[in-house]
Design a protein around this motif. Sequence first.
Motif, PDB file in Angstrom:
ATOM      1  N   PHE A   1       0.837  -1.197   0.000  1.00 38.94           N
ATOM      2  CA  PHE A   1       0.000   0.000   0.000  1.00 38.94           C
ATOM      3  C   PHE A   1       0.875   1.251   0.000  1.00 38.94           C
ATOM      4  O   PHE A   1       0.529   2.261  -0.594  1.00 38.94           O
ATOM      5  CB  PHE A   1      -0.947  -0.009   1.201  1.00 38.94           C
ATOM      6  CG  PHE A   1      -2.114  -0.939   1.015  1.00 38.94           C
ATOM      7  CD1 PHE A   1      -3.194  -0.563   0.243  1.00 38.94           C
ATOM      8  CD2 PHE A   1      -2.114  -2.199   1.591  1.00 38.94           C
ATOM      9  CE1 PHE A   1      -4.272  -1.409   0.045  1.00 38.94           C
ATOM     10  CE2 PHE A   1      -3.184  -3.067   1.403  1.00 38.94           C
ATOM     11  CZ  PHE A   1      -4.259  -2.674   0.630  1.00 38.94           C
TER      12      PHE A   1
ATOM     13  N   TRP B   1      -4.804  -6.976   5.450  1.00 37.03           N
ATOM     14  CA  TRP B   1      -4.608  -6.693   4.029  1.00 37.03           C
ATOM     15  C   TRP B   1      -3.111  -6.511   3.802  1.00 37.03           C
ATOM     16  O   TRP B   1      -2.573  -5.424   3.982  1.00 37.03           O
ATOM     17  CB  TRP B   1      -5.336  -5.412   3.607  1.00 37.03           C
ATOM     18  CG  TRP B   1      -6.820  -5.431   3.787  1.00 37.03           C
ATOM     19  CD1 TRP B   1      -7.578  -6.398   4.376  1.00 37.03           C
ATOM     20  CD2 TRP B   1      -7.730  -4.412   3.375  1.00 37.03           C
ATOM     21  NE1 TRP B   1      -8.901  -6.046   4.363  1.00 37.03           N
ATOM     22  CE2 TRP B   1      -9.020  -4.830   3.745  1.00 37.03           C
ATOM     23  CE3 TRP B   1      -7.591  -3.186   2.719  1.00 37.03           C
ATOM     24  CZ2 TRP B   1     -10.148  -4.072   3.499  1.00 37.03           C
ATOM     25  CZ3 TRP B   1      -8.708  -2.415   2.464  1.00 37.03           C
ATOM     26  CH2 TRP B   1      -9.981  -2.871   2.845  1.00 37.03           C
TER      27      TRP B   1
ATOM     28  N   VAL C   1      -1.185  -7.148   0.899  1.00 33.57           N
ATOM     29  CA  VAL C   1      -0.880  -6.457  -0.358  1.00 33.57           C
ATOM     30  C   VAL C   1      -2.179  -5.941  -0.971  1.00 33.57           C
ATOM     31  O   VAL C   1      -3.243  -6.511  -0.731  1.00 33.57           O
ATOM     32  CB  VAL C   1      -0.207  -7.402  -1.390  1.00 33.57           C
ATOM     33  CG1 VAL C   1       1.218  -7.715  -1.000  1.00 33.57           C
ATOM     34  CG2 VAL C   1      -1.013  -8.673  -1.564  1.00 33.57           C
TER      35      VAL C   1
ATOM     36  N   GLN D   1      -7.268  -2.080  -6.336  1.00 27.36           N
ATOM     37  CA  GLN D   1      -6.638  -1.087  -5.453  1.00 27.36           C
ATOM     38  C   GLN D   1      -5.346  -0.564  -6.087  1.00 27.36           C
ATOM     39  O   GLN D   1      -5.077   0.636  -6.060  1.00 27.36           O
ATOM     40  CB  GLN D   1      -6.388  -1.704  -4.075  1.00 27.36           C
ATOM     41  CG  GLN D   1      -7.694  -1.954  -3.321  1.00 27.36           C
ATOM     42  CD  GLN D   1      -7.555  -2.891  -2.138  1.00 27.36           C
ATOM     43  OE1 GLN D   1      -6.501  -3.467  -1.889  1.00 27.36           O
ATOM     44  NE2 GLN D   1      -8.653  -3.077  -1.412  1.00 27.36           N
TER      45      GLN D   1
ATOM     46  N   GLY E   1     -16.186  -8.592  -4.868  1.00 29.47           N
ATOM     47  CA  GLY E   1     -15.213  -9.173  -3.938  1.00 29.47           C
ATOM     48  C   GLY E   1     -13.773  -8.822  -4.251  1.00 29.47           C
ATOM     49  O   GLY E   1     -12.853  -9.415  -3.710  1.00 29.47           O
ATOM     50  N   SER E   2     -13.583  -7.827  -5.102  1.00 26.50           N
ATOM     51  CA  SER E   2     -12.226  -7.516  -5.552  1.00 26.50           C
ATOM     52  C   SER E   2     -11.494  -6.525  -4.651  1.00 26.50           C
ATOM     53  O   SER E   2     -10.351  -6.199  -4.899  1.00 26.50           O
ATOM     54  CB  SER E   2     -12.312  -6.914  -6.955  1.00 26.50           C
ATOM     55  OG  SER E   2     -13.088  -5.729  -6.870  1.00 26.50           O
ATOM     56  N   GLY E   3     -12.170  -6.023  -3.635  1.00 27.80           N
ATOM     57  CA  GLY E   3     -11.554  -5.009  -2.786  1.00 27.80           C
ATOM     58  C   GLY E   3     -11.910  -3.591  -3.227  1.00 27.80           C
ATOM     59  O   GLY E   3     -11.203  -2.634  -2.932  1.00 27.80           O
ATOM     60  N   LYS E   4     -13.065  -3.471  -3.885  1.00 28.16           N
ATOM     61  CA  LYS E   4     -13.510  -2.166  -4.397  1.00 28.16           C
ATOM     62  C   LYS E   4     -13.638  -1.133  -3.291  1.00 28.16           C
ATOM     63  O   LYS E   4     -13.264   0.025  -3.464  1.00 28.16           O
ATOM     64  CB  LYS E   4     -14.903  -2.309  -5.043  1.00 28.16           C
ATOM     65  CG  LYS E   4     -14.892  -2.911  -6.399  1.00 28.16           C
ATOM     66  CD  LYS E   4     -16.291  -2.876  -6.982  1.00 28.16           C
ATOM     67  CE  LYS E   4     -17.186  -3.959  -6.375  1.00 28.16           C
ATOM     68  NZ  LYS E   4     -18.570  -3.905  -6.847  1.00 28.16           N
ATOM     69  N   THR E   5     -14.190  -1.553  -2.165  1.00 30.03           N
ATOM     70  CA  THR E   5     -14.450  -0.588  -1.094  1.00 30.03           C
ATOM     71  C   THR E   5     -13.153   0.064  -0.621  1.00 30.03           C
ATOM     72  O   THR E   5     -13.086   1.286  -0.468  1.00 30.03           O
ATOM     73  CB  THR E   5     -15.179  -1.268   0.083  1.00 30.03           C
ATOM     74  OG1 THR E   5     -16.180  -2.111  -0.454  1.00 30.03           O
ATOM     75  CG2 THR E   5     -15.791  -0.256   1.008  1.00 30.03           C
TER      76      THR E   5
ATOM     77  N   GLN F   1     -16.329  -1.054   6.712  1.00 28.41           N
ATOM     78  CA  GLN F   1     -14.954  -0.962   6.176  1.00 28.41           C
ATOM     79  C   GLN F   1     -14.353   0.416   6.405  1.00 28.41           C
ATOM     80  O   GLN F   1     -13.183   0.542   6.740  1.00 28.41           O
ATOM     81  CB  GLN F   1     -14.921  -1.313   4.687  1.00 28.41           C
ATOM     82  CG  GLN F   1     -15.034  -2.803   4.460  1.00 28.41           C
ATOM     83  CD  GLN F   1     -14.368  -3.254   3.146  1.00 28.41           C
ATOM     84  OE1 GLN F   1     -13.299  -2.803   2.764  1.00 28.41           O
ATOM     85  NE2 GLN F   1     -15.032  -4.160   2.460  1.00 28.41           N
TER      86      GLN F   1
ATOM     87  N   ASP G   1     -20.498  -9.120   1.185  1.00 25.47           N
ATOM     88  CA  ASP G   1     -19.264  -9.875   1.385  1.00 25.47           C
ATOM     89  C   ASP G   1     -19.468 -10.925   2.463  1.00 25.47           C
ATOM     90  O   ASP G   1     -19.409 -10.642   3.646  1.00 25.47           O
ATOM     91  CB  ASP G   1     -18.160  -8.892   1.786  1.00 25.47           C
ATOM     92  CG  ASP G   1     -16.858  -9.618   2.029  1.00 25.47           C
ATOM     93  OD1 ASP G   1     -16.598 -10.590   1.305  1.00 25.47           O
ATOM     94  OD2 ASP G   1     -16.122  -9.217   2.943  1.00 25.47           O
TER      95      ASP G   1
HETATM   96  P1  AMP Z   1     -15.140  -5.572  -1.492  1.00 22.40           P
HETATM   97  O1  AMP Z   1     -14.864  -5.943  -2.938  1.00 22.40           O
HETATM   98  O2  AMP Z   1     -14.822  -4.151  -1.205  1.00 22.40           O
HETATM   99  O3  AMP Z   1     -16.523  -5.968  -1.069  1.00 22.40           O
HETATM  100  O4  AMP Z   1     -14.117  -6.407  -0.581  1.00 22.40           O
HETATM  101  C1  AMP Z   1     -14.179  -7.785  -0.467  1.00 22.40           C
HETATM  102  C2  AMP Z   1     -13.388  -8.291   0.731  1.00 22.40           C
HETATM  103  O5  AMP Z   1     -11.992  -8.183   0.495  1.00 22.40           O
HETATM  104  C3  AMP Z   1     -13.633  -7.553   2.052  1.00 22.40           C
HETATM  105  O6  AMP Z   1     -13.824  -8.531   3.058  1.00 22.40           O
HETATM  106  C4  AMP Z   1     -12.380  -6.795   2.322  1.00 22.40           C
HETATM  107  O7  AMP Z   1     -12.130  -6.700   3.704  1.00 22.40           O
HETATM  108  C5  AMP Z   1     -11.341  -7.656   1.650  1.00 22.40           C
HETATM  109  N1  AMP Z   1     -10.178  -6.909   1.152  1.00 22.40           N
HETATM  110  C6  AMP Z   1     -10.172  -5.708   0.559  1.00 22.40           C
HETATM  111  N2  AMP Z   1      -8.920  -5.347   0.218  1.00 22.40           N
HETATM  112  C7  AMP Z   1      -8.108  -6.363   0.597  1.00 22.40           C
HETATM  113  C8  AMP Z   1      -6.693  -6.595   0.503  1.00 22.40           C
HETATM  114  N3  AMP Z   1      -5.876  -5.712  -0.044  1.00 22.40           N
HETATM  115  N4  AMP Z   1      -6.210  -7.749   1.006  1.00 22.40           N
HETATM  116  C9  AMP Z   1      -7.038  -8.670   1.555  1.00 22.40           C
HETATM  117  N5  AMP Z   1      -8.378  -8.507   1.671  1.00 22.40           N
HETATM  118  C10 AMP Z   1      -8.915  -7.368   1.194  1.00 22.40           C
END
Ligand code: AMP
Length: 453
Positions: free
Chosen positions: A27, A45, A47, A52, A72-76, A112, A329
């Motif tokens: 990050f 998290w 990496v 992101q 589920g890709s970590g969009k938030t 989040q 999620d």
């Molecule tokens: P989202 O796509 O924002 O709904 O995130 C899906 C899940 O991925 C959530 O449980 C987050 O906590 C997790 N997440 C987001 N970013 C990361 C990361 N860099 N590494 C591991 N998990 C992550």
Amino acid sequence: MAAGEEEGAAARTESESEAAVEELRSFKDLGVTDVLCEACDQLGWKVPTKIQVEAIPVALQGRDVIGLAETGSGKTGAFALPILQALLETPQRLFALVLTPTRELAFQISEQFEALGSSIGVQTTVIVGGIDTMSQSLALAKKPHVIIATPGRLVDHLENTKGFNLRALKFLVMDEADRILNMDFETEVDKILKVIPRDRKTFLFSATMTKKVQKLQRAALKNPVKCAVSSKYQTVEKLQQYYIFIPSKFKDSYLVYILNELAGNSFMIFCSTCNNTQRTALLLRNLGFTAIPLHGQMSQNKRLGSLNKFKAKARSILLATDVASRGLDIPHVDVVINFDIPTHSKDYIHRVGRTARAGRSGKSITFVTQYDVELFQRIEHLIGKKLPAFPMQEEEVMMLTERVAEAQRIARMELREQGEKKRSRNDNDDDTEEAIGVRNKVAGGKKKKRKAF
Ligand code: AMP
């Protein structure tokens, strides 16, 4: 998806994205400040995810972003981190607004934000329907830094809550942007856009985008950068997708057969209407499954209660309408069943995206009856592949029909009782657990009476 390019958005190619992922491993490399890097670390998290890597540096440069990424890709994190960092640099109340189509998503996003921002004292408020407006007005009066809202209730407050306005807003996020931009929310979104500053940053995030995004770009985005980690509609590789082709009248029996075959897994079952969701939940419970419903005719408390029970694995089957198809999620969903085929093909992508998350594997099984063939073909066309049939022993299914018919009869009776109760109480809550209690009495108390919520 040419929306970005047509409007002059700078789009990166996938190979450039891959290269970026290779090069940037932390990050910190993305430009995230130490205190937020620590927060990521505490969440485990290690990496950044692909989206992101793509979106955070661009957002930190102050550009508008269109993020196209799988569920589920970590969009938030991709939009929350740049917002929190900007907030650290120029602290201000009512700093960011996140619009999202469903109430559950709003709570999930706020969790989040709070997890990432707790060490810097970020205050968030969730403004969604189904919850007392008075307490929301009080929360807004305290001027939180970030508001996460569904459009309708936010407009309600903008119009009716004295002293509340968003004239100083710095960031607008539309999560599940294609949904936010469709007809259902058009009036509300127009109203919101009118009362927030034009001079702000805008982030659009979604797994699927419609052409409407172009419309919004004209209305609100300034020279956006498109960050796409999947350029076409995709479902994750570790997801095994199947269909079953069956006569409509035996759907319930096939469902019970599959639940037995795959016993020990946790399931999300999608139905097309609130009524069928409720009915199927009752039916399954009558057969001894730990099933729980989630749909729009339940009160907000019950909806959250259902979701939490399922998340905590106290129930193994969540039956839901498309209210739960997007973005939620729940890491442990093993199997998604499309009990009623989705009418909009894109909802298929969202629904099956509830499983095989974060590198795990998962299964989806879509029920196709004689009435659904065309819709199913559209889904196959959208995802660009032909699905295999889920293997089944038809004779074993037929052996279940008698027991299922009895459970259907009881479920119908319970639904009727619930309807009558609701009418007499003029109350919107669902009464599944109570009804089960009634049913247990009717059926001679064969099963243990469950605790009420
Ligand atoms: P989202 O796509 O924002 O709904 O995130 C899906 C899940 O991925 C959530 O449980 C987050 O906590 C997790 N997440 C987001 N970013 C990361 C990361 N860099 N590494 C591991 N998990 C992550």
